[in-house]
Structures are given as structure tokens and as C-alpha cells.
Scaffold this motif. Structure first.
Motif, PDB file in Angstrom:
ATOM      1  N   GLY A 148      19.463  23.957  71.190  1.00 16.45           N
ATOM      2  CA  GLY A 148      18.865  22.832  72.107  1.00 16.45           C
ATOM      3  C   GLY A 148      19.868  22.134  72.783  1.00 16.45           C
ATOM      4  O   GLY A 148      20.523  21.954  73.751  1.00 16.45           O
ATOM      5  N   PRO A 149      20.637  20.884  71.967  1.00 14.88           N
ATOM      6  CA  PRO A 149      21.532  19.643  72.067  1.00 14.88           C
ATOM      7  C   PRO A 149      22.930  20.500  72.546  1.00 14.88           C
ATOM      8  O   PRO A 149      23.562  19.935  73.061  1.00 14.88           O
ATOM      9  CB  PRO A 149      21.668  19.033  71.166  1.00 14.88           C
ATOM     10  CG  PRO A 149      20.219  19.088  70.188  1.00 14.88           C
ATOM     11  CD  PRO A 149      19.406  20.095  70.491  1.00 14.88           C
ATOM     12  N   GLY A 166      15.651  24.711  69.958  1.00 13.95           N
ATOM     13  CA  GLY A 166      15.835  25.456  68.511  1.00 13.95           C
ATOM     14  C   GLY A 166      16.782  23.333  68.021  1.00 13.95           C
ATOM     15  O   GLY A 166      17.753  23.208  69.245  1.00 13.95           O
ATOM     16  N   ARG A 167      16.428  23.109  66.798  1.00 10.90           N
ATOM     17  CA  ARG A 167      17.291  21.954  66.598  1.00 10.90           C
ATOM     18  C   ARG A 167      18.600  21.868  66.696  1.00 10.90           C
ATOM     19  O   ARG A 167      19.215  20.676  67.299  1.00 10.90           O
ATOM     20  CB  ARG A 167      17.483  22.238  65.287  1.00 10.90           C
ATOM     21  CG  ARG A 167      17.276  20.554  64.771  1.00 10.90           C
ATOM     22  CD  ARG A 167      17.370  20.337  62.883  1.00 10.90           C
ATOM     23  NE  ARG A 167      17.877  19.454  62.619  1.00 10.90           N
ATOM     24  CZ  ARG A 167      17.082  18.199  62.229  1.00 10.90           C
ATOM     25  NH1 ARG A 167      16.014  18.443  63.179  1.00 10.90           N
ATOM     26  NH2 ARG A 167      17.619  17.153  61.977  1.00 10.90           N
ATOM     27  N   THR A 168      19.661  22.846  67.174  1.00 16.44           N
ATOM     28  CA  THR A 168      20.916  22.856  66.820  1.00 16.44           C
ATOM     29  C   THR A 168      21.030  23.673  68.670  1.00 16.44           C
ATOM     30  O   THR A 168      21.932  22.778  69.079  1.00 16.44           O
ATOM     31  CB  THR A 168      21.547  23.721  65.990  1.00 16.44           C
ATOM     32  OG1 THR A 168      21.013  23.618  64.910  1.00 16.44           O
ATOM     33  CG2 THR A 168      23.182  23.417  66.514  1.00 16.44           C
ATOM     34  N   PRO A 208      13.819  29.300  70.232  1.00 19.25           N
ATOM     35  CA  PRO A 208      13.702  29.144  68.723  1.00 19.25           C
ATOM     36  C   PRO A 208      13.362  29.928  67.492  1.00 19.25           C
ATOM     37  O   PRO A 208      12.105  30.822  67.691  1.00 19.25           O
ATOM     38  CB  PRO A 208      13.436  27.271  68.592  1.00 19.25           C
ATOM     39  CG  PRO A 208      12.411  27.050  69.660  1.00 19.25           C
ATOM     40  CD  PRO A 208      12.681  28.782  70.859  1.00 19.25           C
ATOM     41  N   PRO A 254      22.481  14.633  74.950  1.00 13.53           N
ATOM     42  CA  PRO A 254      21.423  15.013  74.708  1.00 13.53           C
ATOM     43  C   PRO A 254      20.585  13.555  74.170  1.00 13.53           C
ATOM     44  O   PRO A 254      19.278  13.588  73.938  1.00 13.53           O
ATOM     45  CB  PRO A 254      22.019  15.406  72.883  1.00 13.53           C
ATOM     46  CG  PRO A 254      22.590  16.631  73.741  1.00 13.53           C
ATOM     47  CD  PRO A 254      23.871  15.457  74.181  1.00 13.53           C
ATOM     48  N   GLY A 258      17.802  15.240  73.697  1.00 13.39           N
ATOM     49  CA  GLY A 258      18.135  16.227  73.027  1.00 13.39           C
ATOM     50  C   GLY A 258      16.758  16.136  72.224  1.00 13.39           C
ATOM     51  O   GLY A 258      16.033  17.560  71.218  1.00 13.39           O
ATOM     52  N   THR A 259      15.374  15.599  72.221  1.00 16.59           N
ATOM     53  CA  THR A 259      14.141  16.023  71.905  1.00 16.59           C
ATOM     54  C   THR A 259      13.491  17.176  71.958  1.00 16.59           C
ATOM     55  O   THR A 259      13.064  17.915  71.839  1.00 16.59           O
ATOM     56  CB  THR A 259      13.330  14.793  71.634  1.00 16.59           C
ATOM     57  OG1 THR A 259      13.757  13.232  70.977  1.00 16.59           O
ATOM     58  CG2 THR A 259      12.227  14.805  71.102  1.00 16.59           C
ATOM     59  N   ARG A 272      15.226  20.755  71.900  1.00 15.77           N
ATOM     60  CA  ARG A 272      15.403  20.979  70.420  1.00 15.77           C
ATOM     61  C   ARG A 272      13.914  21.769  70.286  1.00 15.77           C
ATOM     62  O   ARG A 272      13.190  22.653  70.014  1.00 15.77           O
ATOM     63  CB  ARG A 272      15.060  20.310  69.617  1.00 15.77           C
ATOM     64  CG  ARG A 272      16.707  19.214  69.348  1.00 15.77           C
ATOM     65  CD  ARG A 272      16.117  18.755  68.155  1.00 15.77           C
ATOM     66  NE  ARG A 272      17.348  17.626  67.433  1.00 15.77           N
ATOM     67  CZ  ARG A 272      17.408  16.568  68.454  1.00 15.77           C
ATOM     68  NH1 ARG A 272      16.793  15.753  68.660  1.00 15.77           N
ATOM     69  NH2 ARG A 272      18.959  16.105  67.906  1.00 15.77           N
ATOM     70  N   ARG A 273      12.459  21.554  71.457  1.00 22.28           N
ATOM     71  CA  ARG A 273      11.453  22.480  71.074  1.00 22.28           C
ATOM     72  C   ARG A 273      11.764  23.373  71.856  1.00 22.28           C
ATOM     73  O   ARG A 273      10.321  24.129  71.694  1.00 22.28           O
ATOM     74  CB  ARG A 273      10.588  21.036  72.165  1.00 22.28           C
ATOM     75  CG  ARG A 273       9.422  21.504  72.260  1.00 22.28           C
ATOM     76  CD  ARG A 273       8.322  20.365  72.810  1.00 22.28           C
ATOM     77  NE  ARG A 273       7.138  21.869  73.049  1.00 22.28           N
ATOM     78  CZ  ARG A 273       5.866  20.558  73.749  1.00 22.28           C
ATOM     79  NH1 ARG A 273       6.023  18.925  74.250  1.00 22.28           N
ATOM     80  NH2 ARG A 273       4.900  21.215  74.001  1.00 22.28           N
TER      81      ARG A 273
END
Length: 257
Positions: A225-226, A221-223, A257, A236, A213-214, A217-218
Motif C-alpha cells: 500500500g505505502p 497490504g502493509r508493504t 492484500p 504515505p 498510508g493507513t 495498507r487496508r
């Protein structure tokens, strides 16, 4: 008194093993699902056993053979057959169009070099390949990728072991079993998504992050990506190396993102 014939098999200095099993030959051609409108490359054609089976489908067949003796035999065998063209060349360097199918039993020693030439190039994927290769090599390709390069292949192609091919299917018999490796393209990526996938896989196989998940997100985006990972069937919270390459392709193709 004449010398007694040796019961020991002759040394196979070429390292080439020719397919002689009619059952395996039928399975190879059936797996490829050749249509009369197809163009097919038989790489390392040898005496033309596979070439002849492919020609019987009505497809246009290009038989590639490096050995001048086999190349001459192929020309004699298929003289006057408009469906077959013989090319005397090394299978590791001959240009194979992306819209041509590859159906071949290739020398075990050339497997890595050939697969890399077929699957490395970015852009429009190849239409498919059905290859008889060394069993361990096929299992490694079809399993969890061990490197950034093999993950790149698996992200863009479905790699599956269709069947095991016993060593007795060849003459002379190799020391190990072989396998029928089936290669089919996945959904094509845009050029931008391919660039992002390359960068993403460098991070994944660089070992700098403990959770998928890290990384996602990169790139998305934060939501998003996962969410993209979950939609592709990945967790994730899993280690990045445990995520299937096609899931990373989904992240790469997702929104920025």
C-alpha cells in the motif's frame, strides 16, 4: 421627438453567452486536436460558430441545440453539408457516445450537470472533451478535489485549465471570465479496480484516518500500500485528502492484500 437609445446593455434573460472571439475559437479547436476521422459533439451549438469551425477539420459534427429558433438556423446554415448533423435536444439529456469528442462552449448554468453526465459513468473513459466554462468552475475541477465525486472524476481523467477566456470573448459579455477546460482520460481501470477506488474514496472523504498510508495498507497490504503511494508520487504520511486522486487509483489497481 424619438426616444433616445439607452446606453445600458440589454438584459440577457437566457443566461447564454455566444463565443465571438476568433482567437479563442482557434485555440479551442487546436486544443481538441480533431482528426478527420473523429466524431465531435458541439453541445449548445447556438448559431453554429463552433460547429462550422469543427466541420472545417473534416470531422463528422453533431450540433446539439435545444432552442428551436437556433436549431432551425443551424439546419439552414448546414443544409447539404454531409459533415454536420443537427439534433434538437437538451445538452443535459442527449446521449453522447464515449468514443465521440465533445468540443463546446456551454451555458455556465449547465456546467455541473453536463460534466457529471460526461464523467460520472464507470467503465471505459471518454476519449476527451474541450469545454469553455465559467472560470471559477474550471479552476475548482482542475484543483484539489473537494468531494468524493470530484475525486472520482480526477482519478479517471486529467482535468486542466488550458487558458483563461476573458468575458469580452462573448456576446453578450458575462459577468465573469471563462476558461478552456481540457479533459483527457487517464489509464483505464478494470471494473474491479473501479469498485475498489469507489470504496477507497468513500473512506478518504469520510475523514476517519489521519494518514494516507493507513488507508493504502487496508486496500493493498502493509508493504504494498505505502509503496504504491510512493510510486505514484504521494507521501504515505500525508493526510488522505492531500493525496492526488490518480495516486488512489494506483492503489485501487494494485494487488489485493
Amino acid at each position: 421627438m424619438p426616444a433616445r437609445a439607452s446606453s445600458r446593455p440589454r438584459a440577457n434573460h437566457s443566461g447564454i453567452h455566444h463565443l465571438q472571439s476568433s482567437a479563442v475559437l482557434r485555440a479551442l479547436v487546436r486544443s481538441a486536436a480533431i482528426e478527420p476521422t473523429d466524431r465531435v459533439y458541439d453541445l449548445g451549438a447556438g448559431p453554429g460558430t463552433i460547429t462550422a469551425a469543427l466541420a472545417r477539420t473534416g470531422a463528422q459534427v453533431v450540433a446539439v441545440e435545444r432552442d428551436p429558433r437556433f436549431a432551425r438556423e443551424l439546419r439552414r446554415r448546414f443544409d447539404g453539408d454531409a459533415r454536420v448533423r443537427v439534433v434538437e435536444a437538451d445538452l443535459r439529456t442527449v446521449a453522447v457516445p464515449r468514443d465521440a469528442r465533445v468540443v463546446a462552449s456551454i451555458p455556465f448554468a449547465t456546467s455541473s450537470a453536463l460534466v457529471a453526465r460526461l464523467l460520472d459513468p464507470p467503465g471505459r473513459p471518454r476519449v476527451g472533451a474541450d469545454l469553455i466554462v465559467e472560470h471559477g468552475f474550471a479552476r475548482r475541477l482542475a484543483g484539489r478535489p473537494r468531494s468524493e465525486r470530484s475525486a472520482w472524476w480526477a482519478a479517471r481523467y486529467e482535468l486542466r485549465v488550458a487558458r483563461t477566456v476573458g468575458r469580452r470573448a462573448f456576446a453578450p459579455a458575462p459577468a465573469v471570465d471563462a476558461a478552456l477546460l481540457r479533459i483527457r482520460p487517464r489509464e483505464p481501470l478494470t471494473a474491479d479496480a473501479e469498485r475498489r477506488l469507489r470504496a477507497l474514496l468513500r473512506i478518504v472523504y469520510g475523514g476517519r484516518h489521519a494518514r494516507a498510508g493507513t488507508v493504502a495498507r487496508r486496500f493493498a497490504g502493509r508493504t504494498a500500500g505505502p509503496a504504491l503511494l510512493r510510486a505514484a508520487g504521494a507521501d504515505p504520511a500525508a493526510h488522505p485528502l492531500a493525496v492526488a486522486p490518480h495516486a488512489w487509483a494506483a492503489v485501487a489497481a494494485g494487488p489485493r492484500p
